[in-house]
Design an enzyme around this catalytic site. Structure first.
Site, PDB file in Angstrom:
ATOM      1  N   GLU A 118       0.834  -1.193   0.000  1.00 58.48           N
ATOM      2  CA  GLU A 118       0.000   0.000   0.000  1.00 58.48           C
ATOM      3  C   GLU A 118       0.875   1.252   0.000  1.00 58.48           C
ATOM      4  OE1 GLU A 118      -4.115  -1.313   2.081  1.00 58.48           O
ATOM      5  OE2 GLU A 118      -2.494  -1.008   3.490  1.00 58.48           O
ATOM      6  N   CYS A 132       3.658   8.529   1.081  1.00 60.21           N
ATOM      7  CA  CYS A 132       4.180   7.554   2.031  1.00 60.21           C
ATOM      8  C   CYS A 132       4.271   6.233   1.287  1.00 60.21           C
ATOM      9  CB  CYS A 132       3.234   7.461   3.236  1.00 60.21           C
ATOM     10  SG  CYS A 132       3.737   6.230   4.447  1.00 60.21           S
TER      11      CYS A 132
END
Ligand code: SAH
Length: 352
Positions: A77, A90
């Site tokens: 992710e 991120c």
């Protein structure tokens, strides 16, 4: 490789400009390449490495988490966070994580594998593409006429990259370092993001911190400390059994000395586990006078965890005591919590 495909070598720079500068791997957008060359070049050199499996967003679309499927089915992710003045990506450096921190969802699942340099970079390119396509709302507000501002609106670009997604970046050193170079070298070699805007976060792998210090980069180092004493840190960050608090901090100060960069000390505040006033004082005396600041992270909920975030009064007292030692403190926002996209919540499950 381009020459090996029977093409003039300068096409390498053209392809790189498309990918790193215009965030595209679509041949129909590569009008400077001869039609017949486009598909063979793109197929050989720009394979789709990650396929978006699911997108979740919150904060009116300014926070978005993407679940990616790699060629072998591995799931990772990444999270894009748009703020008025910056956009932070991120990114994950590994599928899963082997560090086994008990309060972190990624750590509970174990390590699947390291990501390649290209799989790391692809997460940032994908975010940059969304922004460039105008698919992320927010960003710099319009300059009002009365303010007299005549600056043109800033183009939407990824300004910051944090290696704070899934995985321990320093356990995948070579790929992470090569990714940092691709992200920070100017187009066409890379994406042209400033080294100072890249943060590598680690549980405290001491030899790798020393190695990173020797690279002469200006990236920011973040250390996930979470406890000032070995007794507690041994349980919260199991790798502490190998490298103790004193060794981790010594490596951090050597990093600060080598780079001139302030080290970020991450500390997830866990109710009645590590948030006592005496631990704040102990942390404060370890950090006083150092090139460091503390980033407190209110614990984010993870499945099956019995722990919870500190009470507001305990958090306030923790901040006050650190500041009394002259240590700069910030409290990290909890962006992405509603979509399990905040710190420690990335678990990359394909279930809806
Ligand atoms: N493995 C690296 C990179 C991950 S960064 C590292 O540990 O530094 C993710 C940050 O979120 C780390 O500081 C991690 O300790 C912290 N974290 C993990 N689980 C959390 C949770 N449930 N709540 C808040 N922070 C958490």
């Amino acid at each position: 490789m381009v020459a090996g495909l029977g093409q003039p070598p300068f096409r390498a720079s053209q392809l790189s400009r498309h990918f790193f500068g215009r965030y595209t791997d679509q041949t129909e957008e590569m009008s400077d390449l001869p039609l017949a060359a486009r598909d063979p070049l793109a197929r050989a050199l720009l394979p789709r490495l990650l396929t978006a499996e699911r997108e979740l967003s919150c904060d009116d679309g300014t926070t978005r988490k993407t679940l990616w499927r790699a060629f072998d089915g591995a799931l990772v992710e990444s999270v894009l966070m748009r703020y008025p003045d910056r956009v932070t990506m991120c990114v994950s450096s590994q599928a899963g994580c082997g560090m086994a921190c008990p309060f972190c969802a990624t750590g509970q699942a174990g390590l699947t594998r390291n990501l390649s340099t290209a799989e790391i970079v692809a997460q940032v390119v994908a975010g940059a593409r969304l922004l460039a396509d105008g698919q992320v709302p927010g960003g710099p507000g319009r300059v009002s006429a009365s303010s007299g501002g005549d600056d043109p609106p800033k183009p939407s670009r990824v300004s910051n990259v944090v290696f704070m997604g899934m995985g321990e970046p320093l356990a995948n050193y070579a790929s992470v370092l090569a990714a940092v170079r691709r992200l920070t070298e100017p187009v066409p070699e890379g994406m042209g993001i400033s080294q100072r805007s890249v943060t590598v976060s680690t549980v405290g792998l001491v030899p790798a911190i020393a190695r990173l210090a020797a690279e002469r980069l200006s990236v920011t180092l973040a250390v996930s400390l979470h406890a000032p004493d070995d007794g507690l840190r041994d349980t919260l960050v199991p790798v502490n059994r190998r490298w103790k608090v004193a060794e981790v901090l010594a490596a951090a100060w050597a990093y600060a000395a080598a780079t001139g960069r302030r080290v970020s000390i991450e500390y997830a505040l866990i109710r009645e586990i590590n948030d006592q006033a005496w631990r704040a004082d102990m942390l404060g005396s370890l950090l006083a006078g150092r090139l460091a600041h503390v980033n407190l992270i209110p614990l984010n909920p993870t499945p099956g965890s019995k722990w919870t975030a500190s009470r507001p009064a305990a958090q306030r007292e923790f901040v006050r005591r650190l500041e009394a030692h002259g240590v700069p403190v910030t409290v990290r926002d909890t962006r992405g919590r509603e979509i399990d996209g905040a710190c420690g919540q990335l678990a990359a499950s394909a279930r809806p």
